[in-house]
Design an enzyme around this catalytic site. Structure first.
Site, PDB file in Angstrom:
ATOM      1  N   GLU A  63      -3.044  -1.037   7.831  1.00 54.19           N
ATOM      2  CA  GLU A  63      -3.707  -1.207   6.546  1.00 54.19           C
ATOM      3  C   GLU A  63      -3.688   0.149   5.868  1.00 54.19           C
ATOM      4  O   GLU A  63      -4.227   1.121   6.389  1.00 54.19           O
ATOM      5  CB  GLU A  63      -5.146  -1.694   6.738  1.00 54.19           C
ATOM      6  CG  GLU A  63      -5.869  -1.956   5.434  1.00 54.19           C
ATOM      7  CD  GLU A  63      -7.324  -2.312   5.641  1.00 54.19           C
ATOM      8  OE1 GLU A  63      -8.142  -1.880   4.820  1.00 54.19           O
ATOM      9  OE2 GLU A  63      -7.628  -3.016   6.613  1.00 54.19           O
TER      10      GLU A  63
ATOM     11  N   LYS B 185      -7.791   5.713  19.498  1.00 53.65           N
ATOM     12  CA  LYS B 185      -7.862   7.028  18.833  1.00 53.65           C
ATOM     13  C   LYS B 185      -9.024   6.958  17.846  1.00 53.65           C
ATOM     14  O   LYS B 185      -8.934   6.365  16.778  1.00 53.65           O
ATOM     15  CB  LYS B 185      -6.538   7.316  18.111  1.00 53.65           C
ATOM     16  CG  LYS B 185      -6.596   8.424  17.061  1.00 53.65           C
ATOM     17  CD  LYS B 185      -7.020   9.770  17.622  1.00 53.65           C
ATOM     18  CE  LYS B 185      -6.937  10.848  16.534  1.00 53.65           C
ATOM     19  NZ  LYS B 185      -7.938  10.631  15.440  1.00 53.65           N
TER      20      LYS B 185
ATOM     21  N   GLY C 126      -0.265   6.824   7.486  1.00 56.28           N
ATOM     22  CA  GLY C 126       0.229   5.587   8.072  1.00 56.28           C
ATOM     23  C   GLY C 126       1.732   5.463   8.005  1.00 56.28           C
ATOM     24  O   GLY C 126       2.385   5.050   8.971  1.00 56.28           O
TER      25      GLY C 126
ATOM     26  N   GLU D 136      -4.782   5.290  -5.511  1.00 58.61           N
ATOM     27  CA  GLU D 136      -6.073   4.926  -4.936  1.00 58.61           C
ATOM     28  C   GLU D 136      -6.983   6.149  -4.912  1.00 58.61           C
ATOM     29  O   GLU D 136      -6.688   7.150  -4.258  1.00 58.61           O
ATOM     30  CB  GLU D 136      -5.894   4.380  -3.517  1.00 58.61           C
ATOM     31  CG  GLU D 136      -7.207   3.904  -2.896  1.00 58.61           C
ATOM     32  CD  GLU D 136      -7.043   3.416  -1.465  1.00 58.61           C
ATOM     33  OE1 GLU D 136      -7.715   2.446  -1.087  1.00 58.61           O
ATOM     34  OE2 GLU D 136      -6.244   4.016  -0.719  1.00 58.61           O
TER      35      GLU D 136
ATOM     36  N   GLY E  49      -5.986   3.375   7.663  1.00 60.46           N
ATOM     37  CA  GLY E  49      -6.174   4.724   7.137  1.00 60.46           C
ATOM     38  C   GLY E  49      -5.346   4.970   5.897  1.00 60.46           C
ATOM     39  O   GLY E  49      -4.973   4.036   5.174  1.00 60.46           O
ATOM     40  N   SER E  50      -5.023   6.230   5.654  1.00 63.63           N
ATOM     41  CA  SER E  50      -4.344   6.623   4.423  1.00 63.63           C
ATOM     42  C   SER E  50      -2.887   6.182   4.433  1.00 63.63           C
ATOM     43  O   SER E  50      -2.259   6.056   5.485  1.00 63.63           O
ATOM     44  CB  SER E  50      -4.407   8.139   4.250  1.00 63.63           C
ATOM     45  OG  SER E  50      -3.573   8.790   5.197  1.00 63.63           O
ATOM     46  N   ARG E  51      -2.359   5.993   3.224  1.00 60.91           N
ATOM     47  CA  ARG E  51      -0.967   5.565   3.122  1.00 60.91           C
ATOM     48  C   ARG E  51      -0.015   6.638   3.662  1.00 60.91           C
ATOM     49  O   ARG E  51       0.924   6.326   4.407  1.00 60.91           O
ATOM     50  CB  ARG E  51      -0.609   5.245   1.670  1.00 60.91           C
ATOM     51  CG  ARG E  51       0.798   4.661   1.536  1.00 60.91           C
ATOM     52  CD  ARG E  51       1.269   4.515   0.096  1.00 60.91           C
ATOM     53  NE  ARG E  51       0.403   3.680  -0.703  1.00 60.91           N
ATOM     54  CZ  ARG E  51       0.728   3.251  -1.924  1.00 60.91           C
ATOM     55  NH1 ARG E  51       1.890   3.598  -2.472  1.00 60.91           N
ATOM     56  NH2 ARG E  51      -0.109   2.512  -2.609  1.00 60.91           N
TER      57      ARG E  51
ATOM     58  N   CYS F 214     -12.078  -0.601   1.609  1.00 64.99           N
ATOM     59  CA  CYS F 214     -10.679  -0.901   1.321  1.00 64.99           C
ATOM     60  C   CYS F 214     -10.534  -2.027   0.317  1.00 64.99           C
ATOM     61  O   CYS F 214      -9.446  -2.234  -0.233  1.00 64.99           O
ATOM     62  CB  CYS F 214      -9.935  -1.242   2.604  1.00 64.99           C
ATOM     63  SG  CYS F 214     -10.804  -2.438   3.643  1.00 64.99           S
TER      64      CYS F 214
END
Length: 530
Positions: free
Chosen positions: A260, A181, A243, A388, A238-240, A297
């Site tokens: 991650e 993706k 994810g 973040e 990617g973003s929390r 990151c």
């Protein structure tokens, strides 16, 4: 939709089977749309990809190691040979510096990762063979025999790209089909890499549907796909928020999810090092925080600094660097919006703005931003003050003494990295030993006296860490062969005849393969000693 680019789907380039629209990339320096239109996939594309990947999983799992390695090496060679085109595409879509970042660093890292994966395939090092002759048991790591879904991030168009990065290389090395993706911010870059991968795959004699590429789909379809039990595993960077939503869907279906998610990468400046070279450290910190417009990151998002003359001088020098810097280009409008929201959250929690904090003109730009907060406030609101802000932004936490540093360290969530800067004369060593054990439990990589930006592709690397930096503290997304283990199953054989065993578990060593036989690791045949 004849003007929309094709997908790499079910073994060939073809038009979307169920497009839900299209999108184009944008030039981050202007905000203008660039390049061709790419399809937003619907349910039929998703189903076709999963079905095709599932259909060839057994064939790929049974493929000879040399064919897998040949594909990885040939793909790496193709990336290097096509550097001019790839760098131009990635520069246009991300505005990352072409000569230094893209050509000089990231593309060689990407091809190098693929070659390291190929070497791990040839050596069987990722399989970790273990033989217990007394019990009649033999085990190794083996393919999942299901496709792996890989989500690529926005900030690494090459090295973490879903169609070429470490997750991709690891999944293929473990002989699993990949459904990539791509990130919608660099679709043309991803398409070009997929073209090279497809050519190399066919030349290696591997099933054509072993590598597929989807550009974009909506969130409900993504959640449905993440929960499809036909998948063997998912790799996500990617973003929390995104994810965790995907992880919940995968968890419900029992699908391993390696993510991650986010990290502020705390940096502790101990008193002695500030006395030694505080002004130089301020420049080093600024350079690290603004590298790549801060979109790493491993960006130093929180820096712990003692009060006192040396700490105050460091803060003043860092503030001057940030204040003098021009607004920096970010990847996207959504990234700019998330950055401003992150800064607003930090300020609402009590952080004082020292420099920056403004949106620039033209394209997607934001000024490098430095904030400060007292240790007591940080300890009182650790969640909000660890927000973040993905960009050239950092928060200074001012502390009174070493014990306050320990308390701040205790308040940190899981992070990818943690850094302690200590003096060369040993004057900070007692403080280092007091803080390090607390920080060690909260980070994947503990760093001594240098900034966290930069991740070496090494077998000893851990690009991972405790939640919420990743979804599992026991795995790394960088470094072969360890990264491959995420996409492998542990297979044990009980009293299976030698001729029916996988080659690396047979009595005769297939060729300098490191194996553990009755507790002794070496390259001998069974019964021949170490």
């Amino acid at each position: 939709m004849s003007n929309v680019e094709p997908l790499l789907l079910a073994g060939r380039w073809q038009a979307s089977l169920s497009s839900e629209g299209s999108f184009r990339a944008a030039d981050p320096t202007t905000g203008d749309a660039i390049g061709p239109a790419f399809p937003v996939s619907g349910a039929a594309d998703i189903e076709a990809a999963v079905a095709a990947g599932s259909a060839v999983a057994a064939e790929l799992a049974a493929a000879p190691a040399e064919r897998i390695a040949a594909f990885l090496d040939a793909y790496a060679d193709a990336l290097d040979a096509d550097a001019d085109t790839l760098v131009a595409l990635a520069n246009a879509e991300t505005a990352l510096p072409a000569p230094t970042r893209l050509r000089g660093n990231e593309l060689p890292r990407t091809s190098g990762q693929l070659r390291q994966a190929a070497a791990a395939v040839r050596s069987y090092s990722w399989t970790q063979p273990v033989i217990d002759t007394a019990a009649g048991l033999r085990s190794h790591r083996a393919p999942l025999s299901k496709p792996v879904l890989v989500f690529g991030p926005n900030n690494f168009p090459f090295a973490f790209n879903a169609i070429a990065g470490s997750d991709f290389a690891s999944a293929i090395a473990a002989r699993n089909p990949v459904i990539a993706k791509a990130h919608p911010l660099h679709p043309a870059t991803s398409q070009r890499m997929a073209q090279l991968a497809h050519t190399a795959l066919l030349a290696a004699g591997l099933p054509a549907a072993a590598v597929q590429l989807l550009y974009q789909f909506d969130n409900p379809l993504g959640l449905k796909l993440a929960g499809d039990a036909r998948l063997g595993a998912i790799g996500f960077t990617g973003s929390r928020g995104g994810g965790l939503a995907l992880k919940a869907a995968a968890d419900a279906a029992g699908i391993p999810f390696y993510a991650e998610l986010s990290s502020v990468n705390p940096v502790f400046m101990l008193p002695g090092i500030l006395a030694e070279r505080g002004e130089a450290l301020a420049q080093e910190f600024f350079a690290s925080c603004t590298l790549g417009s801060g979109q790493f990151c491993t960006n130093p998002g929180v820096v712990v600094v003692p009060h006192g003359a040396e700490g105050d001088a460091f803060v003043a020098a860092a503030t001057a660097h940030f204040a003098a810097a021009a607004p920096m280009v970010l990847f996207s409008q959504s990234g700019l919006e998330h950055l401003t929201q992150g800064i607003a959250t930090l300020r609402a929690a009590g952080a004082e703005l020292l420099a920056g904090g403004v949106v620039g003109e033209g394209g997607f730009r934001h000024a490098p931003t430095l904030l400060s907060v007292d240790a007591g406030a940080f300890i009182a609101q650790p969640q909000a003050l660890q927000t973040e802000a993905f960009g050239p932004v950092s928060l200074l936490v001012r502390v009174t003494d070493v014990e306050a540093m320990v308390q701040v360290a205790t308040a940190f969530e899981g992070n990818l990295t943690g850094t302690l800067y200590r003096a060369g004369d040993g004057s900070d060593d007692a403080a280092w030993q007091r803080i390090a054990p607390v920080l060690r439990a909260r980070v994947g990589r503990l760093i001594n006296s240098r900034m966290p930006t930069g991740v070496a592709v090494s077998a000893a690397q851990n690009h991972g860490g405790p939640f919420p930096s990743t979804g599992h503290p026991g795995f790394t997304s960088v470094g072969m062969p360890a990264a491959i283990h995420r996409f492998a199953a542990l297979h044990s054989y009980d009293a299976v005849p030698d001729a029916l065993l996988p080659i690396e578990l047979r009595d005769r060593n297939p060729g300098n393969v490191q194996r553990t036989i009755d507790g002794v690791t070496g390259v001998s045949d069974v019964g021949a000693g170490s």
